[in-house]
Structures are given as C-alpha cells and as structure tokens.
Design a protein around this motif. Structure first.
Motif, PDB file in Angstrom:
ATOM      1  N   VAL A  23       2.311  19.675  25.802  1.00 45.38           N
ATOM      2  CA  VAL A  23       1.873  20.601  26.843  1.00 45.38           C
ATOM      3  C   VAL A  23       2.203  22.030  26.417  1.00 45.38           C
ATOM      4  O   VAL A  23       3.328  22.318  26.014  1.00 45.38           O
ATOM      5  N   GLY A  24       1.221  22.890  26.481  1.00 46.15           N
ATOM      6  CA  GLY A  24       1.425  24.309  26.206  1.00 46.15           C
ATOM      7  C   GLY A  24       1.557  25.053  27.523  1.00 46.15           C
ATOM      8  O   GLY A  24       0.671  24.979  28.367  1.00 46.15           O
ATOM      9  N   LEU A  25       2.685  25.737  27.697  1.00 48.19           N
ATOM     10  CA  LEU A  25       2.943  26.467  28.937  1.00 48.19           C
ATOM     11  C   LEU A  25       2.677  27.945  28.660  1.00 48.19           C
ATOM     12  O   LEU A  25       3.339  28.555  27.822  1.00 48.19           O
ATOM     13  N   VAL A  59       6.323  26.725  25.159  1.00 50.35           N
ATOM     14  CA  VAL A  59       5.940  28.007  25.757  1.00 50.35           C
ATOM     15  C   VAL A  59       5.429  28.914  24.648  1.00 50.35           C
ATOM     16  O   VAL A  59       6.075  29.045  23.604  1.00 50.35           O
ATOM     17  N   THR A  60       4.269  29.512  24.861  1.00 51.41           N
ATOM     18  CA  THR A  60       3.749  30.415  23.836  1.00 51.41           C
ATOM     19  C   THR A  60       2.841  31.480  24.433  1.00 51.41           C
ATOM     20  O   THR A  60       2.196  31.268  25.451  1.00 51.41           O
ATOM     21  N   HIS A  61       2.817  32.645  23.785  1.00 54.47           N
ATOM     22  CA  HIS A  61       1.860  33.695  24.133  1.00 54.47           C
ATOM     23  C   HIS A  61       0.646  33.633  23.226  1.00 54.47           C
ATOM     24  O   HIS A  61      -0.270  34.435  23.355  1.00 54.47           O
ATOM     25  N   LEU A  67      -2.107  28.590  19.499  1.00 56.00           N
ATOM     26  CA  LEU A  67      -1.030  27.597  19.480  1.00 56.00           C
ATOM     27  C   LEU A  67      -1.118  26.705  20.727  1.00 56.00           C
ATOM     28  O   LEU A  67      -1.006  25.482  20.648  1.00 56.00           O
ATOM     29  N   ALA A  68      -1.351  27.327  21.875  1.00 51.55           N
ATOM     30  CA  ALA A  68      -1.482  26.567  23.124  1.00 51.55           C
ATOM     31  C   ALA A  68      -2.638  25.569  23.021  1.00 51.55           C
ATOM     32  O   ALA A  68      -2.556  24.446  23.512  1.00 51.55           O
ATOM     33  N   ARG A  89      -0.893  26.861  33.078  1.00 50.05           N
ATOM     34  CA  ARG A  89      -0.794  28.310  33.217  1.00 50.05           C
ATOM     35  C   ARG A  89       0.065  28.651  34.424  1.00 50.05           C
ATOM     36  O   ARG A  89      -0.162  28.148  35.517  1.00 50.05           O
ATOM     37  N   MET A  90       1.066  29.496  34.200  1.00 43.96           N
ATOM     38  CA  MET A  90       1.919  29.924  35.318  1.00 43.96           C
ATOM     39  C   MET A  90       1.583  31.343  35.710  1.00 43.96           C
ATOM     40  O   MET A  90       1.184  32.162  34.873  1.00 43.96           O
TER      41      MET A  90
END
Ligand code: ATP
Ligand code: MG
Length: 228
Positions: free
Chosen positions: A37-39, A199-201, A205-206, A214-215
């Motif tokens: 999971v990419g956050l 977690v990534t910007h 990568l996400a 998405r938060m």
C-alpha cells in the motif's frame, strides 16, 4: 486469515496545550496480508503519524488498532515492544543508523537483544542480500546514502517482520539510488510475503504498490487499486 492491518475509527491528537493538534480523525483502514500500500497526501496530512500508530509507536486516543489479529489496546508497553520486535519492521527517510556501530553491528545487535540465535551470521546474510557483502565492517559515515539505506533495510528485514512500514525511504536519495532501494524494498517484501505500507511523495513509487491510499487533513480521502 486475519488481516495484516485493521484500523477502526482511529483518532489521535499530539502535543501539549496550545500546540496540541488533532491529527488523525476517524481513520478506518484494512490491509490484507502480503498487500503493498502506498500512502500519499499533502505535507502535514498525517501520513507519518498514521505509520507511527500502526507501527505501535504511538497509541490511538480512541478507535481500534489491530495488527495480525492482535489488538494493541490489549498489550502493555512491554508487550507492545515485543510485538513490534517480532512482527514489524520500520525504515525511515533518514536511515537512523547508530554511528558508532559498523554496518554488521547495526543489523546484528538488535537481533542479539531480541535473543535471536546466530545474530551475526544472520545479519551478514541480510547484508549480502541487499548487496553489501563488501561493506559489513564500514561505519555509517563511511557509506553512501544509498548504502546506509540498504543497511537500514537489512536491519528492518532481518527479524523477518510480517509488516514492513517505510516512511519516505527514498526521500534522501537521488533518483537512480532511490529506484534501487525501491526495487529492493518491493523484491524483499514480495519474496517473503510481507505486507508493505509505504509513505511517499513520489507518484511513480506509489504506483508500484498494489493500492494507493490518499490522506488529507487527517482523514483517508480515497483508497484505490493501482491500475496497471
Ligand atoms: N508530536 C507532535 N505534536 C504536535 N503536533 C504534531 C506532532 N507530530 C506531528 N504533528 C502535526 O501533525 C500534523 C501531521 O504530521 P505528520 O508528520 O503525520 O504529517 P505527514 O503527512 O507525514 O507530512 P510530511 O509529508 O511533511 O512528512 C502536522 O501538522 C504536524 O505539525
Ligand atoms: Mg511525514
């Protein structure tokens, strides 16, 4: 089978007095075993705080936090620390290696403290698995950023965690080095069937995760499978 992660209505405020911030607001989230999971989300939206909660490093004010069927509220501090050591691996943006220990000691000493037999040979094998066979006696200051992050990755993976949480693990690395670390991260977690919460910007990568979450302002805005 139990889910890897089950969060239900999690609220968390941190800080004292006037600087107290209501960070997580009713976060509900389920992650399957072996899922990646990419956050993602804007700076300050609560991503790192959410990782701290599901890594057992911060306790929720209310709501439920369950990993691998273990309700964190039912564990005291020692129990939670033991659970973390056995089941959760953590990688940070800034490596967090101990500067007075060699690469090998950085990986082996936590294993020894956890009572794992053969800690040093296991640590050597983990370092070899991330391509650092020739660097085991180096201190962090004698390693490049990418090499330091490999050590941190070997340290996180060595106890064979069921869940690996990574907070911007490529954030301090150039693009090519970041890609190598990401390749290792995905390869090693997939190989071991571990659950990955990243977690990534970095949108690319996400996109490599099976799902992105998405938060925004302490809430989960969307949760969707990544289309191939
Ligand atoms: N210990 C604390 N005390 C008070 N406020 C805090 C504390 N930790 C975090 N915050 C606040 O909570 C909010 C969320 O922080 P968090 O670090 O989770 O964001 P993030 O999504 O990881 O951001 P970034 O992408 O910049 O890393 C921020 O506004 C931050 O200032
Ligand atoms: Mg953060």
């Amino acid at each position: 089978m139990a889910k890897a992660v089950e969060l239900g209505g999690v609220d968390l405020s941190l800080g004292r007095g006037a600087s107290r911030v209501h960070i997580l607001k009713g976060v509900t989230l389920h992650i399957d075993r072996g899922e990646s999971v990419g956050l993602v989300g804007p700076s300050g939206s609560g991503k790192s705080t959410l990782l701290m909660v599901l890594g057992g490093l911060e306790r929720a004010d209310s709501g439920t936090v369950r990993l691998l069927d273990q309700d964190f509220a039912k564990l005291d501090e020692d129990g939670l620390a033991r659970f973390r050591g056995r089941h959760i691996g953590v990688v940070f943006q800034s490596f967090h290696l101990i500067p007075t220990m060699t690469a090998l000691e950085n990986v082996a000493v936590p294993l020894e403290l956890a009572g794992v037999p053969g800690a040093f040979s296991l640590a050597e094998a983990e370092l070899a698995a991330v391509g650092l066979k020739e660097r085991v006696t180096h201190y962090p200051s004698e390693l490049s950023g990418g090499e330091q992050q490999r050590v941190a990755l070997a340290r996180a993976l060595a106890p064979r965690p069921d869940v690996l949480i990574a907070d911007e693990p490529t954030g301090n690395l150039d693009e090519a080095t970041g890609r190598q670390i990401a390749d290792l991260l995905f390869a090693k977690t997939a190989e071991r069937g571990a659950t990955l919460v990243l977690v990534t910007h970095d949108p690319s990568l996400a996109q490599r995760c099976a799902r992105t979450i998405r938060m925004r302002s302490g809430r989960i805005e969307t949760s969707e499978p990544v289309s191939a």
